[in-house]
Scaffold this motif. Sequence first.
Motif, PDB file in Angstrom:
ATOM      1  N   SER A 239       1.032  -1.134  -0.037  1.00 40.52           N
ATOM      2  CA  SER A 239       0.039  -0.077  -0.142  1.00 40.52           C
ATOM      3  C   SER A 239       0.971   1.207   0.123  1.00 40.52           C
ATOM      4  O   SER A 239       2.009   1.408   0.614  1.00 40.52           O
ATOM      5  CB  SER A 239      -0.700  -0.045   1.316  1.00 40.52           C
ATOM      6  N   LEU A 241       0.969   5.619  -0.565  1.00 42.71           N
ATOM      7  CA  LEU A 241       0.395   6.870  -0.648  1.00 42.71           C
ATOM      8  C   LEU A 241       1.410   7.986  -1.056  1.00 42.71           C
ATOM      9  O   LEU A 241       2.506   7.946  -0.310  1.00 42.71           O
ATOM     10  CB  LEU A 241      -0.440   7.323   0.496  1.00 42.71           C
ATOM     11  N   GLY A 342      -2.897  13.286  -4.865  1.00 41.65           N
ATOM     12  CA  GLY A 342      -2.623  12.353  -4.099  1.00 41.65           C
ATOM     13  C   GLY A 342      -2.792  10.988  -4.960  1.00 41.65           C
ATOM     14  O   GLY A 342      -3.402  10.970  -5.742  1.00 41.65           O
ATOM     15  N   TYR A 344      -2.857   7.105  -4.658  1.00 40.60           N
ATOM     16  CA  TYR A 344      -2.830   5.797  -3.770  1.00 40.60           C
ATOM     17  C   TYR A 344      -2.895   4.477  -4.649  1.00 40.60           C
ATOM     18  O   TYR A 344      -3.838   4.356  -5.577  1.00 40.60           O
ATOM     19  CB  TYR A 344      -4.346   5.765  -3.035  1.00 40.60           C
ATOM     20  N   GLY A1046       5.881  10.637   0.344  1.00 42.99           N
ATOM     21  CA  GLY A1046       4.671   9.537   0.753  1.00 42.99           C
ATOM     22  C   GLY A1046       5.290   8.506   1.518  1.00 42.99           C
ATOM     23  O   GLY A1046       6.475   8.522   1.955  1.00 42.99           O
TER      24      GLY A1046
END
Lengths: 1053, 464
Positions: A239, A241, A342, A344, A1046
Amino acid sequence: QERTVSGTVTDPSGLPLPGVNIVVKGTSNGTQSDFDGNYSISVNTGDVLVFSYVGLKPEEITVGTSNVINATLTEDTAALDEVVITALGIKREKKSLGYATQEVDGEEVSKVKSSNFVNSLSGKVAGLDIKSSGTLGGSTNVVIRGSNSISGNNQALFVIDGVPISNQNTNTSDQTLGRGGYDYGNASSDINPDDIATINVLKGAAATALYGSRGMHGAVIITTKTGKTKKGIGITISSSLMIGTADSETLPNYQDKYGAGYGAYYGTTEDQYFNDFEDITGDGVPDLTVPFTEDASYGAAFDPSLMVYQWNSIFPQLEGYREATPWVAGANDPNYVWGTSGTYVNSVGLDGSDESSSFRLGYTNMMQEGNLPNSEIKRNSITFNGSHQFTDKLTASTSFTYTKTSGKGRYGTGYDSNNVMQQFRQWWQTNVDLEAQKNAYFATRENITWNTSSGTDLSPIYSDNPYWTFYENYETDSRNRYFGNVMLDYKINDWISAMARFSYDTYTEFQEERTNVGSANVSQYSRFNNQVAEYNYDFFLNFNKDLSDKLNLDGNFGLNLRRQTWESMRAVTNGGLGIPGLYSLSNSSSPIEAPIEYDATKMVDGAFVRASLGYDNFAFIEATYRRDRSSALPKDNNSFGYYSVSGSFIFSEFIDTDWITFGKLRANYAEVGDDTGPYRVYNTYNISAPFDGSGIASNPASLNNLDLKPQRQNSYEFGLEMSFLNKRAGFDFAYYNTTTEDQIVNVPYSGATGYSSRWLNAGTIENKGLELQLYGTPIKTEDFQWNLNVNWSKNENEVIELLDGIENLQLASLQGGVSINATPGEAYGTIRGTNFIYQDGERVVGTDGYYETTDTSNEVIGNVNPDWKAGINNSFSYKNVTLSFLIDIQKGGDIFSLDTWYGYATGLYDFTAGTNDLGNPVRNPVTSGADSGGVILSGVQADGTPNTVRASATSYANPWGYARTPNAAHVYDASFVKLRELSLTYSLTPKVLEKLPFTNASLSLIGRNLWIIHKNLPYSDPEAGLSSGNIQGYQSGAYPAIREIGASLKLQF
Amino acid sequence: CMSDEQYDDLNRDPKNPTEVTADVLFTSATKSLFDQMSSTNVNDNVFKLFSQYFTQTTYIDESNYDLNGRTITDSHWLEMYSNVLYDLKDSSEKVMADAALSADEKAGRLAQIEVLSVYTWQQLVDTFGNIPYTEALDIAQFPLPKYDDAETEIYPNLITRIDAILGNFDSGEGFDSVADRIYGADMDAWKKFANSLKLRLGIRLSDVNPTLAQATVESAVSGGVFTSNADNALLDYLSATPNTNPLWVDLVESGRQDFVAANTIVDIMNDLDDPRRPLYFRENLGLGTFVGGEYGDSNSYTTNSQLGDLLHEATFAGVLMDYAEVSFYLAEAAERTYNVGGTATEFYTNGITASIEYWGGTPTDVTSYLTRTDVAYPTATGTWREKIGTQFWLAMYNRGFEGWTVWRKYDYPVLNTAVESGNPVPTRYTYPVDEQNLNGTNWDAASTAIGGDSQTTKLFWDTM
């Protein structure tokens, strides 16, 4: 007497090795270790068992009395028996290769994520030139070892698990020429970085000769992750970001001293800064108004005590209607528009395997919100890999990927009002407060522009309210892509196997573009449906036989059939939209013109053979031959052959020193070629919209050719690879020379022939260059390690010849009067335009104080090719913390900025409102006294004496912008040094992991494009461009670099 | 595996025709020619600036004679050669090869094609000077076409070509009214157009080759030239793109305010109290008030006279040639005592009358204008060149190329110096930049032959 021995094969750490070949030396008696590394075999005492496994050092053990023989295979560091995937998916030992390849681990492109993994290759591979256009989801130009094709495709071929994927974009030619439109990205962005196991870049023609007609520009071979390595089911979750902000170094600095206008041209007397003939308040008396139509900032000096009717006073919808406001700089300049992006990315991978099967299933979701309002890209991809061994001889495998990408509000590009950067960088009034524009849009949802046709005609004249553009004139798009393969392997005997493979890559695209009623452009709706498919059918026979103790023959014979289809339709409304905000073709004000259809199929069939002879693991020679037949060429010339020969010699086998671990010399020669796209052989007419029932058809501007033949490329390459001190340090050096001739070029002709161009075989380009990779571990202690990796490459490119009588070939004629060209004797990609006039190396200044300019715009004023590129990657590990960073460097290469060409004239940049050598505002009038404004340009007068004439800068016709400078004044050096990537990773130690359900866990802080350490292009990112393709070295309405920081988390169960 | 023929078939485009008829090519060339001559797009046609009828407001490069920034000369050259002349040539080859056409049908069609071809060739010569002619339009044989001498080769040949087809109109049958958007298959009208074009060719030579000029003019007139506005060579544009007048695209559809009337024409018309002013210009400054923007300077769209409403209509007709133009040629011919069946005064009067009437002026406008002493031919001041030049130029408004040519030929009226650059009015277009790159040797020779590839080199007929 025969008996059975058994045992376990392990690696040095004790893990079982499945699939190890175990043979009794000198016989065909053999077996393989099973999944747990166990084997058993019938032997006689005194036999020699040979344990071999690709990438590991073969082990020979003589059978004694014991019935248990365990073997441990070690990594073959001395010989570097690394296995790499080469052309057509053929696995080869790297040491045997006679050509340059460079591998990049999948981790390296997935750790610090970019929305297009190709951007993550920048600086990591010598000889690979990566240039991203800089817009959200935009395309990335990928050129290996320089441009070889004058007007054709120069993009590297991408191959994923044997599936070839073109990296060309579907952008319109207007978009690539900077005339507006959106950059929809290119195919490489559909590849999910989390699925990549390794990337191998095949650089030269010898490496790609087996791809036949499509290997001319190098290939990026991607192998996706499989489930093979692990027993049972494993789960990987990752994951990340990233938050992005615009890098202010790559944005304009606006001046805050003067407001709207081009100079003192307004009012009833046409010599004032404001207009005085419009009655805004309705009292019958004319008011003092801003020249609303003027998209420049060369007007009146700001003066807070002066009350002026500005754009917010003329719209009845607004609160400030009919109210004058102080004459001051906008509180928020256009840089206010830049928000935070952003990105993701979440992915989950399941993999597993048993004795005969393995699989991997991956799902990734990427969601990217742009830095500009109402912009986003979403991507979902599912990938599956599986293989099953049915019998000892038959294995079936498949891979499948589905990717859906949707975009909304991609950034407008080029010279078009849907590119907000056009007004922000070129045509802007500094008195406008962008926040007020934003509020005006949201309060009304109308096009409240600062740039109306007049104080009473409120329609936009050139520029729209930027927020209107974001929220009304946006595009949407989607692409559904399916690619994958099905493969059967059959082992005929111990040295021959057969492989059959079907691979496919298909996608459908749907793009919609909108311009609402009330915009500066004519309102419009357009739609583009595009369907592309490629199918490849391969059949290979592979053989690998030891001809004697020392001689090994390895090779393939194969057939390949490729079929590609393109079907598209583009339709657009005509004369505007009837109902505002309704985007359908039926809402066209006038009957629409017929949509533009394209429908083409291309087939290429090829047969090839490859043979490699290895002698005693130190000398290798390889030859390949392939013959292709292409439907895109005329039937008499449609077949053509390519071949390559390459050799390598591992001289370290003969040097008996400890510190040289490995040394290899390699050399190759290859002749490859290329065909062309469909429909360049037979002539057709263009049909246009009928004129009131009268048909209209015309000869096209470009003439096709019944005599086209394949283009040819000859190349040779030498390389030296060495490593030292057990691979603690090493290098790989390559020199190459590539000549591409008989190119299939749309050669321009004098219009007097009736055509502007004609498809011909013409032109020769030479590319030669050096590539160097260095790696090493300067410091290595038990806890601390410093790894260093350096890539450096230099490509020199020259157009050797075009066609007799053709002295220059314009690749593109661009706004501002500059062109990008191919000229014999010059590097490919010269920039031409008007130049300064020089006298003994000094610029000549006219009697008016301005630079003299050449009459013709055909002067060479720059070249887009960089001198060299380099990447420096450092990685420091202390215990389980790793810090790594990549510095990416480009030296040289020129770029023409249409942004400064116009923007310096319109006076929005800070320096145009600065002071001169006398300390006076430059915009003050030139006088003979100490109060004079203006500037003394450095240079000489016509008589050779230093210039002392002060040039006036009182209006847009100043000494810096388009009105008074040659194009050459706006050609900049595109060099840069960038801190491209930074990551700080903490991995959980095995001790900690024991107490947790994970087998592996790491957390990283990551950053991309953090710092531009050095650049010479003012106010902009030297990497920004229009689109991928051959038109580089030009900026118009450029977007800033985005600095991203990030975190990412990776967990394995 | 498929055969080579099956492979080859994949290379045949199913969406575009390999053959079209001569008719559609003729119509296409007609429209391309009208579009190119009518446009005022700064990327295509800047003649309305060169003639100083229009000037620009904010972006003033072209009114200051910058031909580089937008490669205008390349665009014009390519459009005329490729989309007009080449399609006409192709059309004529198809007519000749068409076995289904009778001799009369072939003769009529070829004559129509020839008239538009000669028109275009002359336009190119009058724009650039020497141009590729005998080796043009044949890429197979002449990929690098040489330039021919405009005076000794091209002009005489164009006259010969017109002469050769004048007889075709009497019994010939031209393209039908679907394909012939100019005269709707009226061959008598085409004959007048052909003779009027011949008149133009002849009169252009009057200062350099009086003998050929006189012979050409006199035989053109006896063959029958335009005698009223009904004879004008027009294209009636349509209301929807892409078939509107190109002016409408730039002046209306674009929403821009790039042009206003130039002070050059407004000042002269104000002096003469010209009745065409409210037709040529908008009365945006009040009824009867006309102010021209200073030529080549930055100008306000609001405080200067804007272009007339007629020019803003999508269906405004394009003009290749009209009765006013013919009348002024005849006036010059009469001054030179050529036998053209009238006096300079008569033809001059006809020209002014035709112009005012064409633009929508009333008979009273005509009468009162012609009775002015500074207009009436006998009393107006100056030489015949000044008198004819001025009124001819005034009548060519919106036909920038002809207006610019009037100034080059008669040296009247006196045009202004462009304010920003201070450059004089060009006397020709420079050759396309492409020619330097793609036909360099021939370009070089042509440049030398005409006295240098400069904006201010005079054409061979421009000797005064």
